[in-house]
Design a protein around this motif. Structure first.
Motif, mmCIF file in Angstrom:
data_model
loop_
_atom_site.group_PDB
_atom_site.id
_atom_site.type_symbol
_atom_site.label_atom_id
_atom_site.label_comp_id
_atom_site.label_asym_id
_atom_site.label_seq_id
_atom_site.Cartn_x
_atom_site.Cartn_y
_atom_site.Cartn_z
ATOM 1 N N SER A 30 3.464 51.972 23.253
ATOM 2 C CA SER A 30 4.149 50.729 22.955
ATOM 3 C C SER A 30 4.267 49.961 24.843
ATOM 4 O O SER A 30 4.665 49.004 24.854
ATOM 5 N N GLY A 31 4.525 50.495 25.852
ATOM 6 C CA GLY A 31 5.043 50.513 27.212
ATOM 7 C C GLY A 31 6.825 50.560 26.268
ATOM 8 O O GLY A 31 7.875 50.129 27.724
ATOM 9 N N GLY A 32 7.117 51.062 25.059
ATOM 10 C CA GLY A 32 8.783 50.761 25.346
ATOM 11 C C GLY A 32 9.835 51.823 25.981
ATOM 12 O O GLY A 32 10.888 51.871 25.518
ATOM 13 N N SER A 33 8.772 52.742 26.209
ATOM 14 C CA SER A 33 9.797 53.787 26.626
ATOM 15 C C SER A 33 9.329 54.211 27.667
ATOM 16 O O SER A 33 8.036 54.786 27.723
ATOM 17 N N THR A 34 10.341 54.835 29.015
ATOM 18 C CA THR A 34 9.533 55.363 30.107
ATOM 19 C C THR A 34 10.757 56.330 30.739
ATOM 20 O O THR A 34 11.363 57.049 30.547
ATOM 21 N N ASP A 35 10.160 57.448 31.036
ATOM 22 C CA ASP A 35 10.939 58.816 31.953
ATOM 23 C C ASP A 35 9.978 58.784 33.184
ATOM 24 O O ASP A 35 8.906 58.769 33.567
ATOM 25 N N TYR A 36 10.994 59.453 33.789
ATOM 26 C CA TYR A 36 10.640 59.415 35.275
ATOM 27 C C TYR A 36 11.148 61.015 36.084
ATOM 28 O O TYR A 36 12.365 62.225 35.026
ATOM 29 N N ALA A 37 10.433 62.364 36.568
ATOM 30 C CA ALA A 37 11.444 62.799 37.399
ATOM 31 C C ALA A 37 12.012 62.628 38.036
ATOM 32 O O ALA A 37 11.935 61.641 38.807
ATOM 33 N N ILE A 38 12.884 63.613 37.935
ATOM 34 C CA ILE A 38 14.022 62.864 38.978
ATOM 35 C C ILE A 38 14.174 62.689 40.496
ATOM 36 O O ILE A 38 14.149 61.760 41.448
ATOM 37 N N SER A 39 13.135 63.463 41.244
ATOM 38 C CA SER A 39 12.320 63.409 42.185
ATOM 39 C C SER A 39 11.746 62.280 42.639
ATOM 40 O O SER A 39 11.446 61.552 43.853
ATOM 41 N N VAL A 40 11.425 61.545 41.909
ATOM 42 C CA VAL A 40 10.905 59.730 41.839
ATOM 43 C C VAL A 40 12.170 58.761 41.551
ATOM 44 O O VAL A 40 11.197 57.827 41.357
ATOM 45 N N LYS A 41 12.466 59.053 40.735
ATOM 46 C CA LYS A 41 13.698 58.406 39.765
ATOM 47 C C LYS A 41 14.256 57.229 41.101
ATOM 48 O O LYS A 41 14.493 57.227 41.523
ATOM 49 N N GLY A 42 14.109 55.399 40.839
ATOM 50 C CA GLY A 42 14.891 55.075 41.236
ATOM 51 C C GLY A 42 13.804 54.025 42.295
ATOM 52 O O GLY A 42 13.105 52.970 43.182
ATOM 53 N N ARG A 43 12.417 54.773 42.726
ATOM 54 C CA ARG A 43 11.772 55.043 43.472
ATOM 55 C C ARG A 43 9.667 54.392 42.418
ATOM 56 O O ARG A 43 9.579 53.655 43.109
ATOM 57 N N PHE A 44 9.695 55.026 41.736
ATOM 58 C CA PHE A 44 8.951 54.945 40.907
ATOM 59 C C PHE A 44 8.625 53.753 39.589
ATOM 60 O O PHE A 44 9.796 54.817 38.868
ATOM 61 N N THR A 45 7.375 53.111 39.215
ATOM 62 C CA THR A 45 7.980 52.687 38.290
ATOM 63 C C THR A 45 6.103 52.957 37.273
ATOM 64 O O THR A 45 4.804 51.960 38.243
ATOM 65 N N ILE A 46 6.449 53.249 36.236
ATOM 66 C CA ILE A 46 5.617 53.280 35.428
ATOM 67 C C ILE A 46 4.884 51.802 34.297
ATOM 68 O O ILE A 46 6.584 51.567 33.892
ATOM 69 N N SER A 47 4.203 51.963 33.877
ATOM 70 C CA SER A 47 3.735 50.271 33.436
ATOM 71 C C SER A 47 2.122 50.664 32.461
ATOM 72 O O SER A 47 1.295 51.286 33.466
ATOM 73 N N ARG A 48 1.672 49.963 31.852
ATOM 74 C CA ARG A 48 0.592 49.785 31.450
ATOM 75 C C ARG A 48 0.265 48.024 30.687
ATOM 76 O O ARG A 48 1.029 47.263 30.248
ATOM 77 N N ASP A 49 -0.836 47.881 30.725
ATOM 78 C CA ASP A 49 -1.168 47.266 29.746
ATOM 79 C C ASP A 49 -2.409 47.999 29.186
ATOM 80 O O ASP A 49 -2.544 47.832 29.340
ATOM 81 N N ASN A 50 -2.177 47.050 27.774
ATOM 82 C CA ASN A 50 -2.935 47.691 26.675
ATOM 83 C C ASN A 50 -4.078 46.702 26.659
ATOM 84 O O ASN A 50 -4.945 47.160 26.254
ATOM 85 N N ALA A 51 -4.206 45.850 27.056
ATOM 86 C CA ALA A 51 -5.666 44.580 26.359
ATOM 87 C C ALA A 51 -6.161 44.420 27.525
ATOM 88 O O ALA A 51 -6.977 44.621 27.436
ATOM 89 N N LYS A 52 -5.794 45.926 29.113
ATOM 90 C CA LYS A 52 -7.280 45.606 30.107
ATOM 91 C C LYS A 52 -6.889 47.723 29.801
ATOM 92 O O LYS A 52 -8.016 47.955 30.717
ATOM 93 N N ASN A 53 -6.545 48.255 29.225
ATOM 94 C CA ASN A 53 -6.897 49.881 29.039
ATOM 95 C C ASN A 53 -6.339 50.667 29.697
ATOM 96 O O ASN A 53 -6.785 51.448 30.366
ATOM 97 N N THR A 54 -5.169 49.698 30.638
ATOM 98 C CA THR A 54 -4.234 50.099 32.254
ATOM 99 C C THR A 54 -3.188 50.893 32.238
ATOM 100 O O THR A 54 -2.479 50.187 31.390
ATOM 101 N N VAL A 55 -3.007 51.961 32.852
ATOM 102 C CA VAL A 55 -1.323 52.221 33.334
ATOM 103 C C VAL A 55 -0.932 52.421 34.761
ATOM 104 O O VAL A 55 -2.352 52.225 35.012
ATOM 105 N N TYR A 56 -0.342 51.903 35.103
ATOM 106 C CA TYR A 56 0.154 51.863 36.348
ATOM 107 C C TYR A 56 0.594 52.754 36.965
ATOM 108 O O TYR A 56 1.835 53.367 36.664
ATOM 109 N N LEU A 57 0.821 53.195 38.223
ATOM 110 C CA LEU A 57 2.094 53.691 38.777
ATOM 111 C C LEU A 57 2.366 52.616 40.042
ATOM 112 O O LEU A 57 1.916 52.602 41.165
ATOM 113 N N GLN A 58 3.468 51.979 40.121
ATOM 114 C CA GLN A 58 4.002 51.459 41.629
ATOM 115 C C GLN A 58 5.136 52.417 42.078
ATOM 116 O O GLN A 58 6.451 53.105 41.464
#
Length: 123
Positions: free
Chosen positions: A54-82
């Motif tokens: 659902s995109g309601g929960s995310t988790d990160y490796a300690i090495s990237v936390k605060g710098r990377f953001t994962i998100s998804r758009d289910n309407a576009k069948n796509t997941v992103y990593l900023q």
């Protein structure tokens, strides 16, 4: 069957940003938990980030936390990593993965993998 195709990798200077995309061909994309992993030369593939179906929960490796953001758009069948504030140690091939079960930081819980996209961060 789910096919995953990553894009958005490239060469960037330290401190810069990139956004990776992972497009899925499956019609049931919204039912899969998704994850990003990376593998640097000579190293094991490691967990980077994960997101629930659902995109309601995310988790990160300690090495990237605060710098990377994962998100998804289910309407576009796509997941992103900023990826922001990139460091040379972020250099790796980045893979997205889909899991039929709950999202996880464990590689073997994922059922489908993309071919990867190269990210190179210069100092």
């Amino acid at each position: 069957q789910v096919q995953l195709v990553e894009s958005g990798g490239g060469l960037v200077q330290a401190g810069g940003s990139l956004r990776l995309s992972c497009a899925s061909s499956g019609r049931t994309f919204s039912s899969y938990a998704m994850g990003w992993f990376r593998q640097a030369p000579g190293k094991e593939r490691e967990f980077v980030a994960r997101i629930t179906w659902s995109g309601g929960s995310t988790d990160y490796a300690i090495s990237v936390k605060g710098r990377f953001t994962i998100s998804r758009d289910n309407a576009k069948n796509t997941v992103y990593l900023q990826m922001n504030s990139l460091k040379p140690e972020d250099t790796a091939v980045y893979y997205c993965a889909a899991a039929r079960g709950p999202s996880s930081a464990v590689r073997r819980t994922y059922d489908y993998w993309g071919q990867g996209t190269q990210v190179t961060v210069s100092s």
